[in-house]
Write an enzyme that holds these catalytic residues in place. Structure first.
Site, short mmCIF file in Angstrom:
data_model
loop_
_atom_site.label_atom_id
_atom_site.label_comp_id
_atom_site.label_asym_id
_atom_site.label_seq_id
_atom_site.Cartn_x
_atom_site.Cartn_y
_atom_site.Cartn_z
N SER A 115 0.85 -1.19 0.00
CA SER A 115 0.00 0.00 0.00
C SER A 115 0.88 1.24 0.00
CB SER A 115 -0.91 0.01 1.23
OG SER A 115 -1.74 1.15 1.24
N HIS A 119 2.46 12.18 -0.68
CA HIS A 119 2.10 13.59 -0.62
C HIS A 119 3.36 14.38 -0.98
CE1 HIS A 119 -1.75 12.70 1.22
NE2 HIS A 119 -1.14 11.91 2.08
N HIS A 129 -2.10 7.45 -4.84
CA HIS A 129 -2.33 6.26 -4.01
C HIS A 129 -2.28 5.03 -4.90
CE1 HIS A 129 -5.55 3.22 -3.21
NE2 HIS A 129 -4.86 3.09 -2.09
N THR A 132 -2.05 -3.05 -4.03
CA THR A 132 -2.43 -4.35 -4.58
C THR A 132 -2.40 -5.34 -3.42
OG1 THR A 132 -0.14 -4.85 -5.20
CG2 THR A 132 -1.55 -3.91 -6.90
N ARG A 133 -3.31 -6.30 -3.45
CA ARG A 133 -3.40 -7.21 -2.30
C ARG A 133 -4.05 -8.53 -2.72
NH1 ARG A 133 -6.92 -3.16 -2.09
NH2 ARG A 133 -9.16 -3.65 -2.14
N HIS A 163 -4.11 7.74 -16.80
CA HIS A 163 -5.17 6.82 -17.19
C HIS A 163 -4.76 5.95 -18.37
CE1 HIS A 163 -8.79 7.69 -14.74
NE2 HIS A 163 -8.17 8.84 -14.51
N GLY A 276 -6.62 -5.19 13.99
CA GLY A 276 -5.53 -5.07 14.94
C GLY A 276 -4.17 -4.86 14.34
N ASN A 278 -0.90 -2.70 12.90
CA ASN A 278 -0.19 -1.54 13.44
C ASN A 278 -0.86 -0.24 13.01
OD1 ASN A 278 1.94 0.68 13.11
ND2 ASN A 278 2.99 -0.78 14.42
#
Length: 293
Positions: A115, A119, A129, A132-133, A163, A276, A278
């Site tokens: 992730s 800025h 931003h 991928t997961r 894009h 839960g 971090n």
């Protein structure tokens, strides 16, 4: 203990997310080196993160990599993690409502991903931003992710480039993906209480399971690999733009919108806090400074 037949795929995905993290952090530090400035180039501070179960048992972790006060990046985080455990009731209920099978009966999970939120120092360079997961439960697996551009001062050519690169990545896997996932991003990255989008969009997808794990993983890799070609040219194009106090004010107010969205609506923020993980790693997406009118 029963052997997990999905373990090799979990390991393969986890290794790749770590590789993507390494590639992006190296590219961002190279951007810092390439931009001429009397200030020292920024470097990532890397902190291991851990997830512990209710009895203190190991439930994975990752790396939180944050750069602050660089030449190019005012604050950027690139986090990677691989965690497992049992879903809290609220998270389990949310996934059941989304149609994930078997969660109510067996709320165990495994999740891995990368992730990123950046800025920028110069208001003419857009915030961005990307994530991928992969997610696994005993009853299902899926991939998710995407990337979206968040300029406070929009340049149409930058939006078009971002894009176009994402569209090419999508088109190589399915000609319907870009339109579908662009529309999903437009809906997902919308701030209802402000009546506006938080940026100029990109792509977003979740719960991707076509039944072909290899194909879905290949697409997720393509999304991650498209990020730098989509973002770096836009960033380099704007680095030397002159900045007025009005530009900085515009940037800080736009960051306020970003913070509102991430704290109120973002699915990843809610999931990270409810499971839960971090808290500093979950909330690394927040800007270092923001302002509200």
């Amino acid at each position: 203990m029963t052997e997990d037949p999905f373990a090799p795929r979990k390991q393969e995905a986890s290794r790749w997310f770590h590789t993507l993290r390494d590639r992006i952090t190296a590219a961002f530090e190279a951007l810092e080196d390439d931009f001429p400035s009397a200030a020292p180039p920024g470097r990532f501070e890397v902190t291991p993160t851990t997830r512990r179960g209710p009895n203190g048992e190991d439930q994975g972790g990752g790396l939180m990599s944050v750069m602050r006060g660089g030449r190019v990046f005012e604050k950027v985080g690139v986090n990677v993690s691989t965690v497992w455990g049992t879903l809290a009731p609220r998270a389990s209920q949310a996934m059941t409502a989304r149609g994930v099978p078997g969660i109510a009966a067996d709320p165990r999970f495994w999740a891995s991903g990368v992730s990123l939120v950046a800025h920028m120092q110069n208001p003419h360079t857009p915030a961005v931003h990307m994530n991928t997961r992969m997610f696994w439960t005993p009853g299902a697996w899926w991939f998710g992710g995407g990337a979206d551009l968040n300029p406070c001062i929009e340049y149409p050519e930058d939006t078009a480039h971002f894009h176009a690169v994402l569209k090419a990545a999508c088109d190589a896997h399915d000609p319907g993906y870009y339109s579908r996932f662009k529309d999903w991003a437009d809906d997902y990255f919308f701030i209802p209480h402000r009546g506006r989008a938080r940026g100029v969009g990109g792509i977003f997808y979740d719960d991707l399971n076509t039944g072909d794990w290899e194909a879905d993983f290949a697409f997720t890799r393509a999304v991650g690999e498209a990020f730098l070609p989509a973002f770096e040219p836009v960033t380099r194009r704007r680095l030397g733009a002159p900045v007025t106090p009005e530009d900085r004010e515009t940037q800080l107010i736009h960051r306020g919108l970003y913070a509102e969205y991430n704290l109120v609506y973002d699915r990843g923020t809610k999931f990270g806090l409810e499971t839960g993980h971090n808290a500093d790693a979950v909330l690394m997406s927040l800007p270092p400074l923001a302002r509200w009118p």
